[in-house]
Design a protein around this motif. Structure first.
Motif, mmCIF file in Angstrom:
data_model
loop_
_atom_site.group_PDB
_atom_site.id
_atom_site.type_symbol
_atom_site.label_atom_id
_atom_site.label_comp_id
_atom_site.label_asym_id
_atom_site.label_seq_id
_atom_site.Cartn_x
_atom_site.Cartn_y
_atom_site.Cartn_z
ATOM 1 N N PRO A 113 0.809 -1.229 0.000
ATOM 2 C CA PRO A 113 0.000 0.000 0.000
ATOM 3 C C PRO A 113 0.841 1.276 0.000
ATOM 4 O O PRO A 113 0.333 2.326 -0.389
ATOM 5 C CB PRO A 113 -0.815 -0.123 1.295
ATOM 6 C CG PRO A 113 -0.025 -1.037 2.157
ATOM 7 C CD PRO A 113 0.667 -1.997 1.253
ATOM 8 N N VAL A 114 2.083 1.204 0.468
ATOM 9 C CA VAL A 114 2.886 2.440 0.517
ATOM 10 C C VAL A 114 4.047 2.399 -0.470
ATOM 11 O O VAL A 114 4.965 3.215 -0.378
ATOM 12 C CB VAL A 114 3.418 2.690 1.949
ATOM 13 C CG1 VAL A 114 2.277 3.062 2.878
ATOM 14 C CG2 VAL A 114 4.169 1.481 2.465
ATOM 15 N N ASP A 115 4.013 1.471 -1.391
ATOM 16 C CA ASP A 115 5.079 1.327 -2.398
ATOM 17 C C ASP A 115 6.467 1.268 -1.768
ATOM 18 O O ASP A 115 7.399 1.966 -2.168
ATOM 19 C CB ASP A 115 5.046 2.490 -3.409
ATOM 20 C CG ASP A 115 3.831 2.391 -4.306
ATOM 21 O OD1 ASP A 115 3.288 1.267 -4.395
ATOM 22 O OD2 ASP A 115 3.437 3.409 -4.891
ATOM 23 N N ALA A 116 6.598 0.418 -0.751
ATOM 24 C CA ALA A 116 7.893 0.332 -0.072
ATOM 25 C C ALA A 116 8.835 -0.661 -0.738
ATOM 26 O O ALA A 116 9.993 -0.736 -0.364
ATOM 27 C CB ALA A 116 7.669 -0.078 1.387
ATOM 28 N N LEU A 117 8.329 -1.443 -1.709
ATOM 29 C CA LEU A 117 9.153 -2.490 -2.304
ATOM 30 C C LEU A 117 9.441 -2.193 -3.773
ATOM 31 O O LEU A 117 8.683 -1.499 -4.455
ATOM 32 C CB LEU A 117 8.438 -3.858 -2.233
ATOM 33 C CG LEU A 117 8.269 -4.454 -0.847
ATOM 34 C CD1 LEU A 117 7.467 -5.737 -0.968
ATOM 35 C CD2 LEU A 117 9.611 -4.728 -0.216
#
Ligand code: SF4
Ligand code: SF4
Lengths: 150, 349
Positions: A113-117
């Motif tokens: 959901p937070v585009d951390a990857l």
């Protein structure tokens, strides 16, 4: 008649064959000497996943929400998160992937959901033991940050 | 004791001979310088040349193969890997000679030598230039073909003695292939020979002072080139050692220096075949500006280059296709060419 046609066609194919291979000899080389030279991977390349690092930002964005852990079809992700203080967002302190079973499908990257990857550019991974395949992304993230600073 | 084996008698005979014939020692010296020195120096030169030629050709082959596939080939040992074939040779030299227990030992040991020796002999008559030739025999061309035919006996012996089904099959294929391709070679060479009326290599070259025979006898030249490539057992004609079907054919069981002899023979055969082509059809050492030997080597290595490139261009023939090519195409054409040549010669003279 067919006999002579075969001979002419066959003979011409010899000329054609040479005309393909001989010019090829003088064209530039397109491979690299691997251990000494390495190719820069293209942006589309999918290596194992890593935590997104942005310039100017100190730290990763992973909330340890576990969405990627649940979505991963191979079940190779293991996350541990803590709340730094009461009321704050959780933050991932340990993010393990077992790269030996990762199928590089990219679902984890999509669902976050937070585009951390994102996918990393690492391509020449080889290990002595299968347990070396288990990579701690948070530790790796910190290591890379240290390297950038120094 | 017979008088001949009695040393006292021999000594007496020699002193008598020298007293009666004062020129004996002169003659002996002349004989020594003419025969022994030529043989020893020639042999050393030939062995040296065969080795250097094979090493150079292996390097060229690997590099050409690499560049056809747009990769640099070996780059590690020496500048651009040029020491690699030398190191390979050293490796083969010091490697243990393994002999499988089931082989026929004497034949197994002698086969590589039988394959390799004809190569050395063929080099005796190759005319690098007008004077750079070990022995200008009047049957030079015949000598080359007679001894190249021995090659196949060595292969058969090696395949048979290995006591291995793949080796035997490879050897049998090699025999039928060589028997089939020997004919178009000899027929196409014959059409040149009846034009020049000689088998002496230097005279064959001298006859092309004005015009190369490749222009006079294009059909014979093409036939010879195809058949000779088949004769060297190289791809696209490497059916005796087709690694996909026969492991390595007749030399599956060989290792170390024995294998190296087969290898040396193959690469030297390539040179000999190209040298004969250059002598018969491309005017040998004739050419402007550059000296003779350089022209000769230039022509030979251009031909060898074509043979090497053929390996990386054309797929291997099936065995029946190979036989069809020899018996249905090459031999009829060679015969027709010979007939036409003979008729024309008869009409002109
Ligand atoms: S890429 Fe696919 S398999 Fe690999 S960790 Fe992500 S979701 Fe799992
Ligand atoms: S990487 Fe994204 S999806 Fe996975 S735990 Fe962290 S925040 Fe959630």
């Amino acid at each position: 008649m067919k006999y002579f046609r075969n001979i002419i066609v066959g003979g011409w194919s010899l000329v054609l064959g040479y005309s393909v291979t001989i010019p090829e000899i003088f064209k530039p080389i397109i491979t690299v000497q691997y251990p000494r030279q390495k190719l820069e991977m293209d942006v589309g390349y999918r290596g194992h996943i890593e935590l997104v690092r942005l310039p100017g930002e100190d730290g990763h964005f992973c909330l340890a929400c576990g969405t990627c852990e649940r979505a991963c079809p191979s079940k190779v992700i293991k996350i541990q998160g803590v709340k730094p203080k009461a009321g704050a967002n959780k933050a991932g302190v340990m993010y393990l992937i077992d790269f030996s079973r990762c199928s590089l499908c990219g679902i984890c990257v999509d669902v976050c959901p937070v585009d951390a990857l994102r996918h990393s550019m690492a391509y020449d991974l080889a290990f002595y033991s299968r347990w070396d395949n288990v990579i701690d992304l948070v530790a790796r993230f910190k290591e890379q940050q240290e390297q950038e600073r120094s | 004791m017979s008088p001949v084996s009695d040393p006292g008698f021999l000594l007496y005979f020699l002193t008598q001979a020298t007293e009666r014939e004062p020129g004996f020692w002169n003659w002996a010296f002349y004989w020594f310088s003419q025969e022994v020195v030529v043989v020893v120096v020639g042999l050393l030169l030939i062995i040296g040349f065969v080795t250097i030629n094979a090493i150079g050709l292996i390097y060229a082959e690997l590099k050409i193969a690499g560049h056809i596939q747009r990769r640099p080939a070996m780059m590690e040992v020496g500048w651009h890997g040029f020491l690699q074939p030398v190191m390979d040779a050293v490796k083969l030299l010091v490697k243990e000679l393994t002999t499988p227990t089931a082989v026929n030992r004497p034949l197994f040991v002698v086969a590589p030598v039988i394959v390799f020796l004809p190569v050395l002999i063929a080099f005796i008559v190759i005319p690098f230039s007008e004077r750079l030739i070990v022995r200008d025999l009047n049957l030079g061309l015949l000598l080359i073909f007679a001894f190249s035919a021995l090659n196949v006996i060595g292969i058969l012996i090696g395949g048979w003695a290995s006591n291995n089904k793949y080796s035997l099959l490879g050897a049998l294929r090699s025999v039928s292939q060589n028997v089939a391709y020997e004919i178009p070679i000899l027929l196409s060479v014959m059409s040149v020979v009846i034009m020049t009326n000689t088998l002496r290599m230097t005279e064959l070259v001298a006859a092309q002072e004005k015009v190369w025979f490749v222009l006079v006898q294009p059909v014979a030249a093409i036939l010879y080139f195809i058949a000779a490539t088949a004769e060297t057992n190289r791809l696209p004609f490497d059916i005796p050692e087709a690694e996909g079907e026969l492991v390595a054919g007749f030399h599956s069981e060989y290792s170390g220096m024995r294998f190296a002899l087969f290898f040396l023979a193959e690469y030297s055969n390539m040179f000999i075949v190209a040298a004969v082509f250059a002598t018969l059809f491309l005017g040998g050492w004739h050419g402007p500006i550059l000296p003779g030997p350089i022209w000769f080597l230039l022509k030979v290595y251009v031909l060898v280059f074509l043979v090497i490139v053929a390996r990386w261009t054309f797929p291997r023939l099936r065995f029946d296709q190979l036989m069809t090519l020899a018996w249905k195409v090459l031999i009829p054409f060679a015969l027709a060419n010979l007939l036409v040549t003979a008729l024309v010669i008869k009409l002109i003279r």
